[in-house]
Write a protein that holds these residues in place. Structure first.
Motif, mmCIF file in Angstrom:
data_model
loop_
_atom_site.group_PDB
_atom_site.id
_atom_site.type_symbol
_atom_site.label_atom_id
_atom_site.label_comp_id
_atom_site.label_asym_id
_atom_site.label_seq_id
_atom_site.Cartn_x
_atom_site.Cartn_y
_atom_site.Cartn_z
ATOM 1 N N ARG A 157 -11.078 4.225 -4.233
ATOM 2 C CA ARG A 157 -11.738 3.388 -3.196
ATOM 3 C C ARG A 157 -10.979 3.512 -1.966
ATOM 4 N NH1 ARG A 157 -11.599 0.475 -7.831
ATOM 5 N NH2 ARG A 157 -9.810 -0.734 -7.162
ATOM 6 N N GLY A 158 -10.136 4.323 -1.800
ATOM 7 C CA GLY A 158 -9.295 4.232 -0.356
ATOM 8 C C GLY A 158 -7.783 4.061 -0.631
ATOM 9 N N MET A 159 -7.339 3.713 0.949
ATOM 10 C CA MET A 159 -6.193 3.004 0.957
ATOM 11 C C MET A 159 -6.230 1.582 0.419
ATOM 12 S SD MET A 159 -4.913 5.684 2.438
ATOM 13 C CE MET A 159 -3.127 5.062 2.608
ATOM 14 N N MET A 160 -5.026 1.324 -0.161
ATOM 15 C CA MET A 160 -4.963 -0.017 -0.765
ATOM 16 C C MET A 160 -4.264 -1.077 -0.034
ATOM 17 S SD MET A 160 -3.891 0.836 -4.768
ATOM 18 C CE MET A 160 -2.330 1.694 -4.321
ATOM 19 N N ALA A 161 -3.699 -0.645 1.005
ATOM 20 C CA ALA A 161 -2.982 -1.723 2.020
ATOM 21 C C ALA A 161 -3.121 -0.997 3.416
ATOM 22 C CB ALA A 161 -1.620 -1.899 1.696
ATOM 23 N N PRO A 162 -3.331 -1.848 4.583
ATOM 24 C CA PRO A 162 -3.297 -1.445 5.887
ATOM 25 C C PRO A 162 -1.872 -0.964 6.188
ATOM 26 C CG PRO A 162 -2.975 -3.777 5.788
ATOM 27 C CD PRO A 162 -3.066 -3.518 4.657
ATOM 28 N N GLY A 163 -2.009 0.011 7.498
ATOM 29 C CA GLY A 163 -0.640 0.543 7.638
ATOM 30 C C GLY A 163 -0.679 1.782 8.780
ATOM 31 N N VAL A 164 0.215 2.713 9.109
ATOM 32 C CA VAL A 164 -0.181 3.460 10.179
ATOM 33 C C VAL A 164 0.650 4.827 9.693
ATOM 34 C CG1 VAL A 164 2.148 2.958 11.258
ATOM 35 C CG2 VAL A 164 0.459 4.012 12.654
ATOM 36 N N LEU A 165 -0.005 5.948 10.086
ATOM 37 C CA LEU A 165 0.439 7.140 9.780
ATOM 38 C C LEU A 165 0.908 7.903 11.391
ATOM 39 C CD1 LEU A 165 1.113 9.917 8.482
ATOM 40 C CD2 LEU A 165 -1.254 10.373 8.400
ATOM 41 N N PHE A 166 1.974 8.359 11.759
ATOM 42 C CA PHE A 166 2.411 9.153 12.922
ATOM 43 C C PHE A 166 2.743 10.528 12.584
ATOM 44 C CE2 PHE A 166 4.225 4.530 13.446
ATOM 45 C CZ PHE A 166 3.757 4.325 14.857
ATOM 46 N N LEU A 167 2.313 11.222 13.240
ATOM 47 C CA LEU A 167 2.589 12.868 13.337
ATOM 48 C C LEU A 167 3.190 13.074 14.515
ATOM 49 C CD1 LEU A 167 -0.524 14.413 12.118
ATOM 50 C CD2 LEU A 167 1.381 13.701 10.784
#
Length: 637
Positions: free
Chosen positions: A248-258
């Motif tokens: 169902r997708g991501m289970m918690a909020p957060g951030v991805l940095f590249l």
């Protein structure tokens, strides 16, 4: 051990009794010999007296002169009473006047003199002789020497047999797989050669186990780590993103940095590999220090000049602060002459919410990175996605008030999820929690726990969870066998007040303690093992079991499992996810289980979502699994 001690006690007792019996027989023989000799000596005196009387009557024939020479002789022979008769006529009678309680009576006829008979009373033979002080002293000294040598021999034999018991103790520890204690219990085992051989073998085994742990770490490093930088590689990032998401997708909020370094491959040709490595090492060290304060963060290398940073459970406001910190430390790096940092570092950020797919996340992060590069200068960029989770956007003050209200009014709701073994039986139930707000909505743990950590309220929440398990679940008289596992955080384990309360509670409810399992994150144990070891040892001695979860999340040595004496380990979902399709994950599980051979540690798996995953895990040797394939968390009444 009881049998060995019983046999040694029997042997020493037999030896002691044997020597005592020999000494007793020796003394008895000496006593009998003494009595026999005194009796023989007395017989000789009677015979001599008879011969003197015969000689007297042969030459004199009368008894008139007997009074002149016979009394002194009778006194010397200690004769008590003597009567000499001729038929019925008494020729001579003697009495010493000293009556004794015990006597020997002799009656004889004189040879060659018909009618003459002699009767006399003498003391018992052994009463006629008394020990002198010299003889008594010799006797006592002899007895003392015998006792001394018997006692010395007994102590020597006991010492020798104690060495055998020491060997038996070490052997039992080895059979119980308690190798560290057996190595520490060197003792004074005898034969010494066997004791030294055991010590040598235990040292070799300990070294082999450490080598196995290092080999296991080597396998994990070559599978999930970038060989040049030592951080996670692209496969590591994929596994971790899979662990943070489900169907169902991501289970918690957060951030991805590249984070990308502009034209780093071209720069390599200009300044050389040594300076490039120095730039990479400095950048990685500075970023790692920043991420130390971010729980469960991920740092990996996607390509030669691109790095990925994932920080779950972080607010949008904190994302902006974190991005500024990352860019600042990068710009502070001193680059080689001729290279400007003004257009060298670019960061693209993608904030994700619950339900978004990881493919969408990666695509958005790459677009943000390109936008940061199009701006022309070193900087960071993130698309404005509008409002994020309303609950997560609450301010710290409002969160603290709400959490304190939930603690006071006990708004904590307990959920349980079964851990199923290979026989489809429930091994134990893992406990999780949520908070019910005033609108009767449930706030998930992934949302409120990070805020509880920030507010310093984690120990209070975990205490309420343990109380609910002890007073509600374990106190259920209809179920007296089910075990329950409770997660403990770093803040909780380092709280002195919580540890004192836990020790008192476990002592008070020690009949329920064996049904408790405490789970600790692997990352926490590895980085704080010296601080946590006494706490974990206390919990284990109280009778509860220990489990380390999220194993495989970090690339570390598994030696800590033996050092802290964990009973169970639980594989991280990033290792379990699609393990039937990933040979490298299977290799890691095989290596891990092989390293724990003969330790008694059971391996579990969390996040099992498909039949193929569960079948593969069972083939690899995993004892039990937990996940949606068996059951989702269920609220406890």
């Amino acid at each position: 051990m009881k049998l060995t001690r019983l046999l040694t006690n029997k042997l020493t007792s037999f030896w002691f009794i044997s020597l005592a019996a020999v000494a007793f027989i020796f003394l008895l023989t000496a006593l009998i010999s003494f009595a026999q000799l005194t009796s023989t000596f007395q017989q000789q005196k009677v015979t001599e007296l008879e011969a003197m009387l015969v000689h007297h009557f042969d030459h004199d024939g009368t008894s008139a002169v007997l009074d002149t020479w016979l009394p002194p002789i009778l006194s010397a022979y200690k004769v008590t009473h003597l009567v000499l008769k001729d038929g019925k006529k008494t020729l001579y009678e003697y009495s010493s006047g000293k009556e004794r309680s015990g006597f020997v009576y002799y009656e004889k006829s004189l040879n060659h003199h018909d009618g003459l008979s002699l009767s006399m009373k003498l003391p018992q033979p052994f009463k006629m002789y008394s020990f002198s002080w010299y003889a008594l002293s010799v006797f006592i000294v002899g007895i003392g020497f015998i006792a001394f040598f018997v006692r010395s021999g007994y102590l020597w034999l006991s010492t020798q047999l104690q060495g055998i018991e020491d060997l038996a103790i070490r052997s039992k520890l080895i059979l119980n797989n308690e190798y560290e204690q057996a190595l520490a219990e060197k003792g004074h085992g005898k034969p010494r050669m066997i004791n030294r051989a055991l010590t040598h073998m235990l040292l070799e085994l300990d070294d082999a186990q450490k080598q196995r742990a290092r080999f296991d770490q080597f396998i994990r490093s070559n599978t999930f780590l970038d060989p040049e930088t030592g951080i996670g590689n692209r496969l590591f990032l994929k596994n971790r993103l899979d662990a943070l998401s489900n169907d169902r997708g991501m289970m918690a909020p957060g951030v991805l940095f590249l984070l990308e370094m502009e034209d780093l491959d071209l720069l390599l040709q200009e300044i050389g590999e040594e300076q490039i490595d120095e730039i990479l090492l400095q950048t990685i060290n500075d970023i790692s220090q920043i991420l130390d304060s971010q729980a469960n963060s991920i740092f990996s290398r996607r390509s030669y000049n691109q790095f990925a940073i994932v920080v779950p459970q972080i607010s949008l406001k904190d994302v902006e602060k974190l991005a500024g910190k990352l860019l600042k430390v990068c710009l502070n790096h001193k680059l080689p002459d001729g290279i400007s940092s003004a257009d060298f570092y670019h960061i693209g950020a993608a904030y994700f919410k619950v339900g978004e797919t990881k493919e969408q996340l990666l695509e958005e992060a790459e677009r943000a990175l390109r936008a940061a590069q199009f701006q022309g200068n070193s900087g960071w960029f993130m698309y404005d996605k509008g409002a994020v989770d309303e609950e997560f956007a609450k301010g710290s003050v409002r969160w603290r008030s709400f959490l304190e209200y939930a603690l006071v009014n006990r708004r904590l709701v307990i959920f349980s999820q079964p851990v199923i073994d290979s026989d489809r039986e429930i091994h134990h139930m893992e406990i999780s929690s949520r908070i019910r707000d005033n609108q009767d909505n449930l706030i998930r743990a992934t949302l409120y726990i990070p805020m509880a950590i920030k507010c310093g309220l984690t120990p209070q929440f975990e205490r309420q969870v343990i109380e609910a398990v002890l007073f509600d679940l374990l106190a259920n008289l209809n179920d007296t066998t089910t075990k329950y596992s409770v997660n403990l955080s770093l803040d909780t384990l380092l709280s002195r007040a919580f540890i004192r309360w836990l020790k008192t509670t476990l002592l008070e409810y020690r009949h329920l303690t064996p049904r408790l399992i405490f789970e600790i994150n692997e990352d926490i144990v590895v980085h704080h093992i010296e601080q946590l070891a006494p706490k974990l040892d206390m919990i284990r001695k109280m009778g509860a079991s220990l489990c380390v979860d999220r194993v495989g999340q970090q690339v570390v040595s598994t030696q800590y499992i033996k050092e802290c004496h964990f009973d169970f380990i639980k594989l991280h979902r990033s290792i379990v996810r699609q393990i039937h399709l990933r040979q490298e994950n299977q290799l890691f599980v095989r290596s891990l289980i092989g390293g724990l051979y003969r330790t008694g540690v059971q391996v579990f798996a969390e996040g099992v979502e498909s039949f193929e995953e569960w079948q593969t895990l069972k083939i690899l040797g995993v004892s039990a699994g937990q996940g949606s394939i068996f059951s989702d968390p269920v609220e406890e009444d």
